[in-house]
Design an enzyme around this catalytic site. Structure first.
Site, PDB file in Angstrom:
ATOM      1  CG  HIS A 125      -0.185   0.184   2.511  1.00 29.81           C
ATOM      2  ND1 HIS A 125       0.398  -0.861   3.190  1.00 29.81           N
ATOM      3  CD2 HIS A 125       0.106   1.298   3.227  1.00 29.81           C
ATOM      4  CE1 HIS A 125       1.000  -0.405   4.276  1.00 29.81           C
ATOM      5  NE2 HIS A 125       0.843   0.902   4.326  1.00 29.81           N
ATOM      6  CG  HIS A 175       5.069   7.165   8.836  1.00 33.81           C
ATOM      7  ND1 HIS A 175       5.410   6.096   9.613  1.00 33.81           N
ATOM      8  CD2 HIS A 175       4.387   6.657   7.773  1.00 33.81           C
ATOM      9  CE1 HIS A 175       4.951   4.983   9.051  1.00 33.81           C
ATOM     10  NE2 HIS A 175       4.330   5.285   7.946  1.00 33.81           N
ATOM     11  CD  GLU A 186       4.359   2.190   5.357  1.00 37.10           C
ATOM     12  OE1 GLU A 186       5.061   2.872   6.123  1.00 37.10           O
ATOM     13  OE2 GLU A 186       3.123   2.097   5.482  1.00 37.10           O
ATOM     14  CG  HIS A 209      -0.938   7.367   7.254  1.00 41.87           C
ATOM     15  ND1 HIS A 209      -1.968   6.792   7.959  1.00 41.87           N
ATOM     16  CD2 HIS A 209       0.155   6.577   7.500  1.00 41.87           C
ATOM     17  CE1 HIS A 209      -1.532   5.720   8.606  1.00 41.87           C
ATOM     18  NE2 HIS A 209      -0.255   5.574   8.349  1.00 41.87           N
ATOM     19  CG  ASP A 232       1.860   5.180   4.581  1.00 41.46           C
ATOM     20  OD1 ASP A 232       1.143   4.188   4.367  1.00 41.46           O
ATOM     21  OD2 ASP A 232       2.628   5.283   5.567  1.00 41.46           O
TER      22      ASP A 232
HETATM   23 ZN   LIG Z   1       3.128   3.992   6.855  1.00 43.67          ZN
END
Ligand SMILES: [Zn+2]
Length: 210
Positions: free
Chosen positions: A52, A161, A173, A58, A54
């Site tokens: 996926h 992040h 990720e 997020h 981000d």
């Molecule tokens: Zn992440």
């Protein structure tokens, strides 16, 4: 025709999720074996299921949501670099990688292939905040890793992040780079165009230029 390497984890109820995230579930609203004319699956999943992306939203309440990520960042040349780090990827590991002129880096660690195990592994290989800052300084626009987070498990501040997303770096990720030898590829990473979401599962594929 170049061989396409699929670096996406198969999405099923077997794939582990980050603790607390919704698990992937699939059932059917319509089924041929119940006498209906067609099958229709109903999916329940977190935005960070399996392989996926981000989006800045997020971690940043005013950050871009996933449908706004530029395709020019998600598609293009990418470097797959293998790092031997047992627990964390630090600046010294990154300095061994030739990143001159590169915009996309996929880190292959000992975790590639580990998402085939249904139990979440807390001791996954992560990126230190200093390493994240180094990648921003080097001008990277997309960074991928092969377990479910770039962040050390239990990090109180999610600094890696924040560092990446505040700089507009796309995070990918949950890759499985088992079949991708280190080197330079073309990459397509295509998250779903879900309006307002903080991330999305993505199909990610690599191929060598002909
Ligand atoms: Zn992440």
């Amino acid at each position: 025709v170049p061989k396409i390497i699929d670096v996406t984890v198969p999405l099923s109820s077997e794939v582990p999720t980050f603790p607390g995230d919704p698990r992937f579930q699939m059932d059917f609203s319509h089924r041929i074996d119940r006498g209906e004319p067609y099958n229709v699956a109903r999916l329940t999943l977190g935005a960070h299921s399996g392989t996926h992306v981000d989006a800045p939203y997020h971690f940043l309440s005013d950050g871009a949501t996933v449908e706004r990520l530029p395709l020019e960042v998600l598609v293009g040349p990418a470097v797959v670099a293998e790092v031997s780090a047992a627990s964390r990827v630090d600046v010294a590991d990154l300095e061994r990688i030739d990143l001159d002129g590169e915009q996309r880096l996929l880190l292959k660690t000992r975790m590639s292939g580990q998402l085939r195990r249904p139990e979440f592994q807390e001791d996954f290989v992560y990126l230190t905040p200093e390493a994240a800052a180094h990648l921003v300084e080097r001008g990277l626009r997309l960074v991928g890793i092969d377990y479910l987070s770039v962040e050390q498990f239990g990090s109180p501040d999610f600094a890696a992040h924040h560092t990446l997303l505040e700089a507009g770096v796309v995070i990918v990720e949950g890759l499985d780079l088992s079949e991708a030898a280190p080197g330079r590829y073309q990459m397509a990473c295509l998250p779903l165009r879900i309006v307002g979401a903080d991330g999305s599962p993505a199909r990610v594929v690599l191929w060598k230029d002909a």
